[in-house]
Design a protein around this motif. Structure first.
Motif, PDB file in Angstrom:
ATOM      1  N   LEU A   1       0.814  -1.212   0.000  1.00 15.22           N
ATOM      2  CA  LEU A   1       0.000   0.000   0.000  1.00 15.22           C
ATOM      3  C   LEU A   1       0.851   1.268   0.000  1.00 15.22           C
ATOM      4  CD1 LEU A   1      -2.802  -0.998   2.516  1.00 15.22           C
ATOM      5  CD2 LEU A   1      -2.960  -0.882   0.040  1.00 15.22           C
ATOM      6  N   PHE A   2       1.914   1.232   0.785  1.00 16.85           N
ATOM      7  CA  PHE A   2       2.633   2.487   1.011  1.00 16.85           C
ATOM      8  C   PHE A   2       3.938   2.609   0.219  1.00 16.85           C
ATOM      9  CE2 PHE A   2       0.391   1.808   5.207  1.00 16.85           C
ATOM     10  CZ  PHE A   2      -0.724   2.521   4.798  1.00 16.85           C
ATOM     11  N   PHE A   3       4.320   1.542  -0.470  1.00 19.12           N
ATOM     12  CA  PHE A   3       5.536   1.627  -1.286  1.00 19.12           C
ATOM     13  C   PHE A   3       5.261   1.198  -2.724  1.00 19.12           C
ATOM     14  CE2 PHE A   3       9.471  -0.074  -3.070  1.00 19.12           C
ATOM     15  CZ  PHE A   3      10.300   1.017  -2.914  1.00 19.12           C
ATOM     16  N   SER A   4       4.774  -0.029  -2.878  1.00 19.17           N
ATOM     17  CA  SER A   4       4.656  -0.564  -4.240  1.00 19.17           C
ATOM     18  C   SER A   4       3.647   0.223  -5.073  1.00 19.17           C
ATOM     19  CB  SER A   4       4.253  -2.040  -4.193  1.00 19.17           C
ATOM     20  OG  SER A   4       5.261  -2.786  -3.552  1.00 19.17           O
ATOM     21  N   LEU A   5       2.496   0.525  -4.510  1.00 16.91           N
ATOM     22  CA  LEU A   5       1.493   1.266  -5.290  1.00 16.91           C
ATOM     23  C   LEU A   5       1.975   2.682  -5.628  1.00 16.91           C
ATOM     24  CD1 LEU A   5      -1.972   0.123  -3.847  1.00 16.91           C
ATOM     25  CD2 LEU A   5      -0.806  -0.610  -5.916  1.00 16.91           C
TER      26      LEU A   5
ATOM     27  N   PHE B   1       1.219   9.837   7.880  1.00 17.41           N
ATOM     28  CA  PHE B   1       0.648  10.894   7.041  1.00 17.41           C
ATOM     29  C   PHE B   1       1.227  10.824   5.628  1.00 17.41           C
ATOM     30  CE2 PHE B   1       0.873  15.445   5.650  1.00 17.41           C
ATOM     31  CZ  PHE B   1      -0.487  15.640   5.479  1.00 17.41           C
ATOM     32  N   TRP B   2       2.547  10.643   5.566  1.00 16.66           N
ATOM     33  CA  TRP B   2       3.188  10.521   4.248  1.00 16.66           C
ATOM     34  C   TRP B   2       2.666   9.291   3.514  1.00 16.66           C
ATOM     35  CZ3 TRP B   2       8.959  11.430   6.007  1.00 16.66           C
ATOM     36  CH2 TRP B   2       9.106  12.774   6.381  1.00 16.66           C
ATOM     37  N   SER B   3       2.539   8.196   4.257  1.00 20.11           N
ATOM     38  CA  SER B   3       2.088   6.948   3.619  1.00 20.11           C
ATOM     39  C   SER B   3       0.676   7.108   3.082  1.00 20.11           C
ATOM     40  CB  SER B   3       2.137   5.795   4.621  1.00 20.11           C
ATOM     41  OG  SER B   3       3.447   5.608   5.069  1.00 20.11           O
ATOM     42  N   VAL B   4      -0.189   7.731   3.892  1.00 21.57           N
ATOM     43  CA  VAL B   4      -1.575   7.921   3.450  1.00 21.57           C
ATOM     44  C   VAL B   4      -1.618   8.854   2.237  1.00 21.57           C
ATOM     45  CG1 VAL B   4      -3.800   8.922   4.118  1.00 21.57           C
ATOM     46  CG2 VAL B   4      -2.609   7.380   5.670  1.00 21.57           C
ATOM     47  N   LEU B   5      -0.794   9.911   2.297  1.00 20.13           N
ATOM     48  CA  LEU B   5      -0.724  10.826   1.145  1.00 20.13           C
ATOM     49  C   LEU B   5      -0.256  10.086  -0.104  1.00 20.13           C
ATOM     50  CD1 LEU B   5       0.914  14.230   2.146  1.00 20.13           C
ATOM     51  CD2 LEU B   5      -1.335  13.859   1.180  1.00 20.13           C
ATOM     52  N   ALA B   6       0.791   9.277   0.073  1.00 15.87           N
ATOM     53  CA  ALA B   6       1.331   8.523  -1.077  1.00 15.87           C
ATOM     54  C   ALA B   6       0.286   7.554  -1.612  1.00 15.87           C
ATOM     55  CB  ALA B   6       2.596   7.770  -0.656  1.00 15.87           C
TER      56      ALA B   6
END
Lengths: 523, 300
Positions: free
Chosen positions: A135-139, A195-200
């Motif tokens: 969710l937070f890197f590959s996508l 927050f960064w992960s959700v934004l990404a």
């Protein structure tokens, strides 16, 4: 046609898939080989390189798969073929899952089960890590790859994002006069990467369909830029609203309700820890009441205010300078009830000199976290080998110098947030000083992605001073009868308290010179 | 009409690539889009293939709005372009293997025939093919499913004469089976193929016409006068490229009619000794009309 496109991608990219899989398997094997005590040290560095290389490999693999059917541009052959955009996207997602994440899942699963953890625990940890990386890197990488033409552009894009966010955060620190972002070093610092992960993730969820169904590269890049611009915004937030969110996320907020903090001059003054030469230290005697047994209270942040009788604000700052958890408010109790402690407040020299003799009003606003003991287990200090449901698989050994018991544990998922360890002899009731290893991290979800789906933690328990200066209640001669007591604590409530001292003279409570010892509240 | 464009505009920033383009391609025709560089030929084709969307206006292909062209329509459209980027790492045969399942009507015998005729090496990677070979490859990927519409965007650009002839021969063999929409500078080559032609200039259509009508309508006229010839001060609008040498006057008549030619010429230049007419090749038609448009633009 999803399978057909997937098979083509696989045929084209299988050598790269094989390399990335090999890196994932090697990573799991290395961390397995390093075992409980992370030995040999040299191999740890190699393993860390492999752990980071996994993410590089994933980025390269995902980019290669996406860019087999380039999205930006007007000359690609696939654009004029009867290829459904939905099928193309599904095939790419399938490839990411099968070629990038399935090997990661299997490597994690293999490591967990090889370390003797149950299939369910191992699978849960592996799935949790995989889901987060997906969710937070590959996508997000897939989204960047979908907006670019080459791997170089992807790397440049990622570097540009990193650089922009870093510069923005540094600029924010400079604007605040050198003060770190409000959550830095606290248990709430999870909010920034979250927050960064959700934004990404949000940007990826918008960009990916936008690119695959409309090939809107420019709007897609605008979304990415907007996400990058928003990324540093959380560091502009203040502490109070963020802590309010953390309070709302408390697992058991009611448990902290009975706890009170009161200024109690009867406790007396305390000796000081070495303070910075440009500051003066005040140690306030406090009585903390209403604690349940086996609990720890961590001070996430405390802000002190000095107010003159006419209401003029003389000073307002954090009780201690710098980020992270100082030992300015150490509260731990095995028995519960009341405990005495000293609140350390560090004042700048000029402020202290100005108000030291004045009678002022002092207010301290606390943001606190109550920890309850989750588990208490014992293990033999010599070649111990035990499995605990809450703490994982632990081993002990005597170190090479023969003066420490080394404890090492491996656990699926993340390590416990807070553990205390002591060496005790149940035969004579003696105990060595308890050591605490607390790294507050109040992430409300299982967040563990590095180095793989397992984690390691440990402690060193000294029982002999090789210089002969100190003696221990439980020394080497008692090791055969002794046991290591290992306790883990987890946060149950985040809460605030305000301490108001209507009249105080700072010089009355200045730290007394002497041996460092402020841990008076500890049992 | 298998292709129809109605007042299509396409802007790239401030640049108007298409400015109210309208034209129709009859089914079964070989329709040539002709125009100078920047006339809007490639943009038109990309709009028709739904590679880019028009800014305003509508176009239909196979009866479907180009904005909604889906795999169903694309399965009936072959496309060959000088700028077509095929996956370079794949071999010729691997790419054909990949494409085959996307087309229900793929004819393997025709594919094998094309590979043999065009002498495409099946095991060579696409990136290792020459420019000409890549165009042949594109054609080999565009014909085996027997498309209803074959779209060719500058298919002969940069090819040596041998390869050009091979491609042309192959196209002519299939010309009757499908509608062909072709944009090209190689007017001599496509003249053999073309049944209809559209002239584009500055993103606008100057005119479209059946090739037979066009060649019948435009003729080079050579007039032999009794006296020395002078270009008339006032020439009819339909006379282009009027030149006088000795007692010979030549011009291109854009409204040629055998019956009243002598009378029309005499009305302008006086007594005529002799008149001969010659059909004009597409290339000459294009250059004549393009010059006329350019001169007209310069005047206005």
């Amino acid at each position: 046609m999803i399978r057909h496109i997937f098979r083509r991608d696989w045929r084209e990219l299988w050598p790269l898939v094989a390399i990335v899989t090999a890196v994932q398997v090697t990573n799991a094997a290395l961390w397995f080989a390093l075992g409980h005590f992370r030995e040999p040290q040299g191999l740890v560095i190699v393993a860390q390189v492999f752990s980071l290389t996994i993410f590089l490999g994933l980025a390269v693999l995902i980019t290669a798969a996406v860019q087999l059917d380039l999205l930006p541009g007007v000359s690609q052959d696939w654009l004029v073929r009867p290829i459904s955009r939905r099928d193309l996207l599904c095939a790419k997602l399938l490839f990411v899952l099968a070629a990038a994440h399935a090997p990661m899942l299997l490597a994690d699963l293999a490591h967990g089960t090889a370390a003797g953890f149950g299939l369910r625990d191992s699978l849960a940890a592996a799935l949790s890590r995989n889901a987060q990386v997906l969710l937070f890197f590959s996508l997000p990488v897939l989204a960047i790859a979908a907006m670019t033409r080459t791997l170089v552009q992807v790397v440049a894009g990622m570097l540009a994002i990193w650089l922009t966010v870093t510069v923005a955060i540094i600029a924010g620190v400079l604007v605040r006069g050198g003060i770190a972002p409000p959550f830095a070093g606290s248990g709430m610092q999870w909010m920034t990467p979250a927050f960064w992960s959700v934004l990404a993730l949000l940007a990826a969820v918008v960009i990916i369909p936008m690119q695959y169904f409309r090939r809107a590269t420019l709007p897609g890049r605008s979304v990415a830029v907007a996400a990058v611009v928003l990324a540093p915004m959380l560091s502009l937030s203040t502490w109070a609203p963020a802590f309010a969110v953390q309070q709302w996320l408390s697992p058991a907020p009611d448990t902290a309700e009975p706890m009170t903090i009161a200024f109690d001059p009867g406790i007396g003054r305390s000796v000081a820890l070495p303070a910075s030469p440009s500051a003066d230290v005040v140690l306030l005697p406090l009585r903390v009441s209403g604690l349940t047994a086996q609990s720890i209270v961590m001070n996430d942040r405390a802000e002190v205010r000095l107010v003159r009788g006419d209401g003029t604000m003389l000073y307002r700052a954090r009780t201690v300078a710098g980020i992270g958890y100082g030992d300015d408010f150490p509260v731990q109790t095995a028995a519960g009830g009341d405990i005495e402690t000293h609140q350390r407040v560090v004042f700048p020299d000029n402020v202290y000199e100005l108000v030291r003799g004045q009678s002022v009003r002092m207010e301290i606003d606390y943001s606190l976290t109550l920890f309850h003991m989750e588990a208490a287990r014992t293990i033999s200090p010599v070649n111990g080998d035990e499995r605990f449901a809450e703490l994982g698989w632990c081993k002990t050994k005597i170190d090479q110098e023969g003066d420490d018991v080394e404890l090492g544990c491996i656990k699926t998922g993340g390590a416990p947030m807070c553990v205390s360890v002591t060496l005790e002899n149940p035969a004579n009731g003696r105990r060595n000083p308890e050591r605490h290893y607390c790294a507050p991290d109040y992430t409300p979800y299982p967040a563990h992605v590095y180095p793989d789906s397992t984690s390691q933690f440990g402690a060193d328990l000294q029982f002999r001073d090789s210089d002969g200066l100190a003696t221990y209640p439980v020394d080497g001669s008692q090791l055969a009868d002794a046991q290591v007591v290992l306790k883990s604590y987890s946060p149950v409530a985040h809460f605030t308290r305000r301490l108001v001292i209507p009249e105080i003279r700072l010089e009355d409570w200045a730290a007394v010179e002497g041996d460092p010892q402020v841990l008076r509240g500890l049992p | 009409m298998i292709v129809h464009a109605d007042n299509v505009f396409k802007k790239f920033g401030r640049f108007d690539a298409l400015r109210g383009l309208s034209f129709s391609v009859p089914e079964g025709s070989a329709f040539a889009l002709i125009g100078a560089n920047g006339a809007g030929k490639t943009t038109t084709i990309k709009v028709l293939m739904n590679i880019i969307a028009p800014t305003t206006g509508d176009a239909t292909v196979l009866g479907v709005n180009t904005r909604a062209v889906s795999p169903k329509e694309l399965a009936q459209i072959g496309y060959v372009s000088e700028n077509q980027h095929m996956p370079g790492r794949m071999t010729v045969s691997a790419y054909l293997d990949y494409l085959r399942p996307f087309y229900a009507s793929w004819d393997r015998a025709l594919e094998a025939d094309l590979l043999g005729q065009l002498r495409l090496p099946p095991e060579r990677r696409i990136k290792d093919l020459s420019h000409g070979m890549r165009l042949k490859m594109a054609l080999a990927c565009a014909l085996p499913f027997r498309p209803k519409l074959l779209v060719l965007d500058e298919p002969f650009s940069g090819l040596d004469p041998l390869v050009r002839d091979e491609l042309l021969e192959r196209l002519m063999r299939h010309a009757g089976e499908m509608t062909i929409l072709i944009s090209s500078h190689e007017l001599a080559e496509i003249e053999l193929l073309t049944t209809h032609v559209a002239f584009l200039d500055g993103g606008r259509l100057l005119f479209q016409e059946a090739m037979s009508d066009l060649t019948a309508r435009l003729r080079k006229v050579l007039v032999t006068l009794d006296a020395a010839a002078h270009a008339p001060a006032q020439t009819p609008k339909e006379w282009l490229e009027v030149r006088a040498v000795g007692n010979l006057l030549s011009f291109v008549d854009t409204r040629f009619s055998e019956q009243d030619l002598t009378a029309r010429v005499a009305a302008v230049v006086g007594k005529v000794r002799h008149i001969t007419t010659e059909p004009i090749a597409l290339r000459s038609i294009y250059t004549t009309l393009a010059r006329a448009v350019r001169d007209e633009s310069a005047r206005t």
